[in-house]
Design a protein around this motif. Structure first.
Motif, PDB file in Angstrom:
ATOM      1  N   SER A  63       0.832  -1.212   0.000  1.00 17.89           N
ATOM      2  CA  SER A  63       0.000   0.000   0.000  1.00 17.89           C
ATOM      3  C   SER A  63       0.862   1.255   0.000  1.00 17.89           C
ATOM      4  O   SER A  63       0.617   2.192  -0.762  1.00 17.89           O
ATOM      5  N   LEU A  64       1.882   1.253   0.846  1.00 16.64           N
ATOM      6  CA  LEU A  64       2.756   2.426   0.954  1.00 16.64           C
ATOM      7  C   LEU A  64       3.546   2.671  -0.326  1.00 16.64           C
ATOM      8  O   LEU A  64       3.885   3.812  -0.646  1.00 16.64           O
ATOM      9  N   SER A  65       3.833   1.591  -1.065  1.00 19.52           N
ATOM     10  CA  SER A  65       4.591   1.736  -2.309  1.00 19.52           C
ATOM     11  C   SER A  65       3.694   2.060  -3.496  1.00 19.52           C
ATOM     12  O   SER A  65       4.187   2.279  -4.609  1.00 19.52           O
ATOM     13  N   GLY A  66       2.388   2.086  -3.272  1.00 16.35           N
ATOM     14  CA  GLY A  66       1.457   2.431  -4.343  1.00 16.35           C
ATOM     15  C   GLY A  66       0.940   1.266  -5.150  1.00 16.35           C
ATOM     16  O   GLY A  66       0.201   1.460  -6.117  1.00 16.35           O
ATOM     17  N   ASP A  67       1.286   0.034  -4.771  1.00 16.16           N
ATOM     18  CA  ASP A  67       0.776  -1.151  -5.466  1.00 16.16           C
ATOM     19  C   ASP A  67      -0.559  -1.534  -4.845  1.00 16.16           C
ATOM     20  O   ASP A  67      -0.679  -2.520  -4.117  1.00 16.16           O
ATOM     21  N   TYR A  68      -1.556  -0.732  -5.145  1.00 18.73           N
ATOM     22  CA  TYR A  68      -2.844  -0.894  -4.479  1.00 18.73           C
ATOM     23  C   TYR A  68      -3.571  -2.175  -4.886  1.00 18.73           C
ATOM     24  O   TYR A  68      -4.294  -2.761  -4.068  1.00 18.73           O
ATOM     25  N   ALA A  69      -3.391  -2.620  -6.099  1.00 19.73           N
ATOM     26  CA  ALA A  69      -4.083  -3.827  -6.546  1.00 19.73           C
ATOM     27  C   ALA A  69      -3.625  -5.046  -5.745  1.00 19.73           C
ATOM     28  O   ALA A  69      -4.448  -5.842  -5.265  1.00 19.73           O
ATOM     29  N   SER A  70      -2.315  -5.191  -5.579  1.00 23.29           N
ATOM     30  CA  SER A  70      -1.785  -6.328  -4.817  1.00 23.29           C
ATOM     31  C   SER A  70      -2.156  -6.206  -3.344  1.00 23.29           C
ATOM     32  O   SER A  70      -2.511  -7.196  -2.689  1.00 23.29           O
ATOM     33  N   ALA A  71      -2.076  -4.987  -2.807  1.00 23.31           N
ATOM     34  CA  ALA A  71      -2.426  -4.764  -1.402  1.00 23.31           C
ATOM     35  C   ALA A  71      -3.898  -5.062  -1.157  1.00 23.31           C
ATOM     36  O   ALA A  71      -4.260  -5.649  -0.133  1.00 23.31           O
ATOM     37  N   ARG A  72      -4.746  -4.669  -2.097  1.00 19.73           N
ATOM     38  CA  ARG A  72      -6.184  -4.887  -1.945  1.00 19.73           C
ATOM     39  C   ARG A  72      -6.512  -6.378  -1.884  1.00 19.73           C
ATOM     40  O   ARG A  72      -7.381  -6.805  -1.119  1.00 19.73           O
ATOM     41  N   THR A  73      -5.800  -7.174  -2.665  1.00 21.11           N
ATOM     42  CA  THR A  73      -6.032  -8.626  -2.657  1.00 21.11           C
ATOM     43  C   THR A  73      -5.765  -9.214  -1.264  1.00 21.11           C
ATOM     44  O   THR A  73      -6.544 -10.023  -0.752  1.00 21.11           O
ATOM     45  N   ILE A  74      -4.658  -8.791  -0.645  1.00 24.83           N
ATOM     46  CA  ILE A  74      -4.337  -9.278   0.698  1.00 24.83           C
ATOM     47  C   ILE A  74      -5.359  -8.744   1.709  1.00 24.83           C
ATOM     48  O   ILE A  74      -5.849  -9.490   2.571  1.00 24.83           O
ATOM     49  N   HIS A  75      -5.693  -7.481   1.582  1.00 18.53           N
ATOM     50  CA  HIS A  75      -6.700  -6.872   2.464  1.00 18.53           C
ATOM     51  C   HIS A  75      -7.992  -7.664   2.430  1.00 18.53           C
ATOM     52  O   HIS A  75      -8.564  -8.009   3.480  1.00 18.53           O
ATOM     53  N   HIS A  76      -8.461  -7.998   1.230  1.00 19.50           N
ATOM     54  CA  HIS A  76      -9.724  -8.720   1.106  1.00 19.50           C
ATOM     55  C   HIS A  76      -9.630 -10.148   1.645  1.00 19.50           C
ATOM     56  O   HIS A  76     -10.623 -10.701   2.115  1.00 19.50           O
ATOM     57  N   SER A  77      -8.446 -10.748   1.613  1.00 21.79           N
ATOM     58  CA  SER A  77      -8.293 -12.110   2.141  1.00 21.79           C
ATOM     59  C   SER A  77      -8.480 -12.150   3.654  1.00 21.79           C
ATOM     60  O   SER A  77      -8.767 -13.203   4.228  1.00 21.79           O
ATOM     61  N   PHE A  78      -8.319 -10.989   4.307  1.00 20.30           N
ATOM     62  CA  PHE A  78      -8.450 -10.920   5.762  1.00 20.30           C
ATOM     63  C   PHE A  78      -9.788 -10.347   6.230  1.00 20.30           C
ATOM     64  O   PHE A  78     -10.039 -10.261   7.434  1.00 20.30           O
ATOM     65  N   THR A  79     -10.654  -9.973   5.294  1.00 21.45           N
ATOM     66  CA  THR A  79     -11.875  -9.244   5.654  1.00 21.45           C
ATOM     67  C   THR A  79     -12.688  -9.964   6.720  1.00 21.45           C
ATOM     68  O   THR A  79     -13.136  -9.356   7.708  1.00 21.45           O
ATOM     69  N   GLU A  80     -12.890 -11.269   6.555  1.00 22.97           N
ATOM     70  CA  GLU A  80     -13.708 -12.016   7.518  1.00 22.97           C
ATOM     71  C   GLU A  80     -13.021 -12.102   8.882  1.00 22.97           C
ATOM     72  O   GLU A  80     -13.657 -11.995   9.927  1.00 22.97           O
ATOM     73  N   LEU A  81     -11.700 -12.266   8.867  1.00 24.98           N
ATOM     74  CA  LEU A  81     -10.969 -12.336  10.135  1.00 24.98           C
ATOM     75  C   LEU A  81     -11.009 -11.003  10.878  1.00 24.98           C
ATOM     76  O   LEU A  81     -11.030 -10.981  12.113  1.00 24.98           O
ATOM     77  N   PHE A  82     -10.996  -9.890  10.157  1.00 30.39           N
ATOM     78  CA  PHE A  82     -11.084  -8.582  10.811  1.00 30.39           C
ATOM     79  C   PHE A  82     -12.324  -8.524  11.716  1.00 30.39           C
ATOM     80  O   PHE A  82     -12.256  -8.060  12.855  1.00 30.39           O
ATOM     81  N   ASP A  83     -13.456  -8.994  11.192  1.00 27.23           N
ATOM     82  CA  ASP A  83     -14.692  -8.980  11.980  1.00 27.23           C
ATOM     83  C   ASP A  83     -14.606  -9.942  13.162  1.00 27.23           C
ATOM     84  O   ASP A  83     -15.009  -9.606  14.280  1.00 27.23           O
ATOM     85  N   LEU A  84     -14.068 -11.141  12.914  1.00 25.71           N
ATOM     86  CA  LEU A  84     -14.005 -12.157  13.965  1.00 25.71           C
ATOM     87  C   LEU A  84     -13.035 -11.768  15.081  1.00 25.71           C
ATOM     88  O   LEU A  84     -13.178 -12.217  16.217  1.00 25.71           O
ATOM     89  N   LEU A  85     -12.050 -10.930  14.764  1.00 26.91           N
ATOM     90  CA  LEU A  85     -11.081 -10.496  15.773  1.00 26.91           C
ATOM     91  C   LEU A  85     -11.754  -9.800  16.953  1.00 26.91           C
ATOM     92  O   LEU A  85     -11.330  -9.956  18.098  1.00 26.91           O
ATOM     93  N   PHE A  86     -12.813  -9.031  16.671  1.00 27.11           N
ATOM     94  CA  PHE A  86     -13.344  -8.122  17.681  1.00 27.11           C
ATOM     95  C   PHE A  86     -14.778  -8.414  18.096  1.00 27.11           C
ATOM     96  O   PHE A  86     -15.296  -7.746  18.992  1.00 27.11           O
ATOM     97  N   VAL A  87     -15.405  -9.421  17.481  1.00 29.28           N
ATOM     98  CA  VAL A  87     -16.808  -9.681  17.786  1.00 29.28           C
ATOM     99  C   VAL A  87     -17.013 -10.038  19.251  1.00 29.28           C
ATOM    100  O   VAL A  87     -18.045  -9.718  19.845  1.00 29.28           O
ATOM    101  N   ASP A  88     -16.032 -10.699  19.866  1.00 33.18           N
ATOM    102  CA  ASP A  88     -16.100 -11.036  21.295  1.00 33.18           C
ATOM    103  C   ASP A  88     -15.103 -10.229  22.112  1.00 33.18           C
ATOM    104  O   ASP A  88     -14.763 -10.599  23.242  1.00 33.18           O
ATOM    105  N   GLY A  89     -14.627  -9.121  21.558  1.00 29.05           N
ATOM    106  CA  GLY A  89     -13.700  -8.247  22.272  1.00 29.05           C
ATOM    107  C   GLY A  89     -12.252  -8.583  21.974  1.00 29.05           C
ATOM    108  O   GLY A  89     -11.903  -9.705  21.614  1.00 29.05           O
ATOM    109  N   ASN A  90     -11.423  -7.579  22.124  1.00 29.54           N
ATOM    110  CA  ASN A  90      -9.970  -7.705  21.903  1.00 29.54           C
ATOM    111  C   ASN A  90      -9.272  -7.853  23.254  1.00 29.54           C
ATOM    112  O   ASN A  90      -9.598  -7.129  24.187  1.00 29.54           O
ATOM    113  N   PRO A  91      -8.328  -8.788  23.406  1.00 31.43           N
ATOM    114  CA  PRO A  91      -7.681  -9.621  22.387  1.00 31.43           C
ATOM    115  C   PRO A  91      -8.209 -11.053  22.293  1.00 31.43           C
ATOM    116  O   PRO A  91      -7.463 -11.970  21.899  1.00 31.43           O
ATOM    117  N   ALA A  92      -9.478 -11.291  22.641  1.00 30.67           N
ATOM    118  CA  ALA A  92      -9.997 -12.657  22.617  1.00 30.67           C
ATOM    119  C   ALA A  92      -9.847 -13.302  21.241  1.00 30.67           C
ATOM    120  O   ALA A  92      -9.451 -14.472  21.129  1.00 30.67           O
TER     121      ALA A  92
END
Length: 297
Positions: free
Chosen positions: A226-255
């Motif tokens: 992302s910092l280097s401007g390769d947004y397409a490659s960064a977006r792919t990794i970002h989207h691979s974590f989308t579901e985990l982002f939600d699951l990280l905090f649904v029961d509070g952090n750092p559970a």
């Protein structure tokens, strides 16, 4: 004041516990090594994710000593030094030994719900009490009060040792306002894994990450792309974590992240009360996503 580079992915280091509720220092050492070996740019010690309010003063000292000794200056260390009693923080900054610490992270005072002028005066006192670089931490969901862009910029312009803000308000417009109007020596750091990618595209310099505890190599790569401007490659990794982002905090952090690291064999799935592990339904969803990501657990 020494220069410090907080560009990239910092990890808000968690505190592993044994089944008997004691700190698992052996697991903590292994976790620090895991971060060092997998691209983490800096560590944040004794922050929210570390369950710091539940730690004794002696445990805090041992944790800091372990991390400083293990890191040996290879990456910066940022130490959480915050609270809702300004005088106590000032006394701590003046009295304690900060050998091996490169900067401090100090949260907006919680529970008291100070006015914007109160927040400014709080940080003014802290900035004048230390030569260490200071990172402000705005997380209204935990503190009960939002530090506005106006207040953040006021502090940034007046105190040269205030070098950044960890922004976890969830308000992209507010964050963009800070990025647009900030002085050159001040930066914005994402305090939320899920919005790191879009925030970097607006001009943030990275993230202080929770998910980086478990996935330092992958998430730091996303930040660097992302910092280097390769947004397409960064977006792919970002989207691979989308579901985990939600699951990280649904029961509070750092559970959530402790559940992940337990499945990966790093730590016990143990938190200190009043925090408890994830619900079984969340546990099973995290396990399923890790399997989809080809993570052995």
């Amino acid at each position: 004041m020494a220069d410090i580079n907080l560009r990239g992915m910092g990890v808000a280091l968690l505190t592993p516990f044994n089944e008997d509720d004691s700190v698992d220092y052996e697991a903590l050492g292994k976790l620090v090594d895991y971060q060092l070996q997998n691209g983490t740019d800096y560590l944040v010690v004794l922050g929210t994710t570390a369950e710091t309010p539940t730690l004794t003063e002696e445990e805090k000292k041992q944790i800091v000593n372990l991390v400083v000794t293990r890191v040996r200056g290879r990456i910066p260390i940022v130490l959480g030094v915050g609270g809702n009693c300004t005088r106590a923080i000032v006394e701590q900054l003046k009295a304690n030994d900060f050998e091996g610490i490169d900067a401090i992270l100090s949260v907006v005072p919680y529970y008291n719900k100070p006015s914007q002028e109160g927040i400014y005066q709080h940080y003014r006192a802290i900035a004048m009490a230390t030569r260490l670089p200071i990172v402000l931490y705005n997380v209204p969901g935990r503190t009960g009060v939002n530090m506005t862009a106006e207040t953040t910029l006021r502090i940034a312009r007046e105190f040269k040792n205030v070098i950044a803000v960890k922004e976890a308000s969830g308000n992209i417009t507010q964050m963009d306002d800070i990025i647009k109007n900030k002085p050159a020596n001040f930066n914005v750091i994402s305090g939320d894994d899920g919005i790191t990618f879009p925030l970097v595209t607006l001009g943030a310099i990275g993230v202080i990450s929770v998910i980086g505890n478990a996935f330092p190599r992958e998430f730091s790569r996303m930040v660097r792309l992302s910092l280097s401007g390769d947004y397409a490659s960064a977006r792919t990794i970002h989207h691979s974590f989308t579901e985990l982002f939600d699951l990280l905090f649904v029961d509070g952090n750092p559970a959530g992240v402790k559940c992940m690291l337990h499945m990966m064999g790093f730590i016990q799935n143990k938190l200190r009360l009043p925090l408890v592990p994830t619900r079984i339904g969340t546990f099973e969803k995290i396990r399923d996503v890790l399997h989809q990501l080809n993570i052995k657990c």
